[in-house]
Design an enzyme around this catalytic site. Sequence first.
Site, PDB file in Angstrom:
ATOM      1  N   ASP A 315      13.433  14.675  -1.315  1.00  0.00           N
ATOM      2  CA  ASP A 315      12.959  15.873  -0.634  1.00  0.00           C
ATOM      3  C   ASP A 315      11.657  15.626   0.110  1.00  0.00           C
ATOM      4  OD1 ASP A 315      12.899  18.640   0.033  1.00  0.00           O
ATOM      5  OD2 ASP A 315      11.535  19.010  -1.630  1.00  0.00           O
ATOM      6  N   CYS A 356      -3.230   0.820 -12.538  1.00  0.00           N
ATOM      7  CA  CYS A 356      -2.271   1.717 -13.171  1.00  0.00           C
ATOM      8  C   CYS A 356      -1.513   1.003 -14.289  1.00  0.00           C
ATOM      9  CB  CYS A 356      -1.285   2.263 -12.143  1.00  0.00           C
ATOM     10  SG  CYS A 356      -2.010   3.364 -10.916  1.00  0.00           S
TER      11      CYS A 356
END
Length: 457
Positions: A315, A356
């Site tokens: 999306d 991360c």
Amino acid sequence: MLLLVDAEAAGAAEPDGVGMPRTRMSRGAPDDGFLGVTGGVVPFHVMAKPIGPVCNLDCAYCYYLRKEALYAPGEDFRMSDEVLRRYIHDYLAAQPGPHVDFAWQGGEPTLMGLDFFRQIVALQKEYLPPGWTCANALQTNGTFLNEEWCTFLREQRFLVGISMDGPPELHDRYRLDKRGRPTHAAVLRGLRLLQEHGVEHNVLCTVHRANAGHPLDVYRFLRGAGVTWLQFIPIVERTGAEAVSDRSVVPEEYGTFLSAIFDEWIRHDVGRVFVQIFEECATVWAGMPASLCVLQETCGRGLVMEHNGDVYACDHFVLPEYRLGNVMSAELGAMVASPEQTAFGLAKRDALPQVCRECDVRFICNGGCPKERFMRSADGEPGLSYLCAGYHHFFKHADPYLRRLADLWRKGASPTAIMTEIWREDAERRREIGRNDPCPCGSGLKYKRCCLGKVGM
């Protein structure tokens, strides 16, 4: 998924076959494909946009209104009967079953009219294999809902997501109609109609520069409006290499926003209010995988289909370079299993910066959504999430309570027991607190304006 809401008390539907509450439409683009495989077929999710980016509102932060530029001038942005039929047939054929979820979004999908959705239900019944079931979720701004719509949605058991950003003064900051008029009253009317007709519903609340500083005003308004299922979506509008718009939420504010609501929820609403990110966190702290693609290690099984049948990777990546094909000329299953889509999904993990990889909250964060990973780490490595500081703040803040929730779950105890435990602890601290001191719940308010009147609840 760990279900922290008592379904009967919340008026929710029963969890589906994999133990997840039926809140898929409000999840955005959920990636349910990693939850199980049946007969060697891995399920995937498609968000269908039958009217593309067309909407009766003109929300300032809406990233989808600009997608009109992908198509030629004069495009009517209405899904044809042929595309709808092919999509429903192929989507059911590509899933392992025996339950399949459909999601309809926009733009504003109710602009297609109620007969279009009646046709959806009829086609699903035509193509659904014997013994299978399906469910529909509809995300809407709620402004076109009326008695006829709500009767249909209740009879056909649609799950309806309503977009609302809190009380009027915060909602109407950015969510205006095409003539620049406020929309809160119309949205609230739609929500009330859903409630009066017993339609299963939830609220999608975006978090932006205007409402991020008012977490308890937002949460208490929605809770007071009878909302028991809700999610918070951060607004991040990229305007340059590492720049964002002045509507975008500040990372640290997003973290404190979630933390303040969590502190209220953990003391008052466990078992009564479902908050998507809290549920996801509790699930992971209990040792189970997250179901939300934003928090998973990889993604790529939550696609989007435009009104003309064009299928894109996600999306948030409806761009020419992420177009996978069209349902009128290619099979959905082939598109989701394509090398391009596989690489897209694995990149979430493989492109993770070293900072991360070494982070103490990687087990829950996994770098966040790829659309927000446009910053550089302190050592100059690309791929750091814009929201990194906010997520880290919230996950560390909630960690002690989430550990306790997980422990209660393992013992087979009700998660609501944590509220009693915390209130006892707070009561001990209150003995030393003055009326004008900061409230021990962490809201940032004075004790007299927050929890003083709730002692004993």
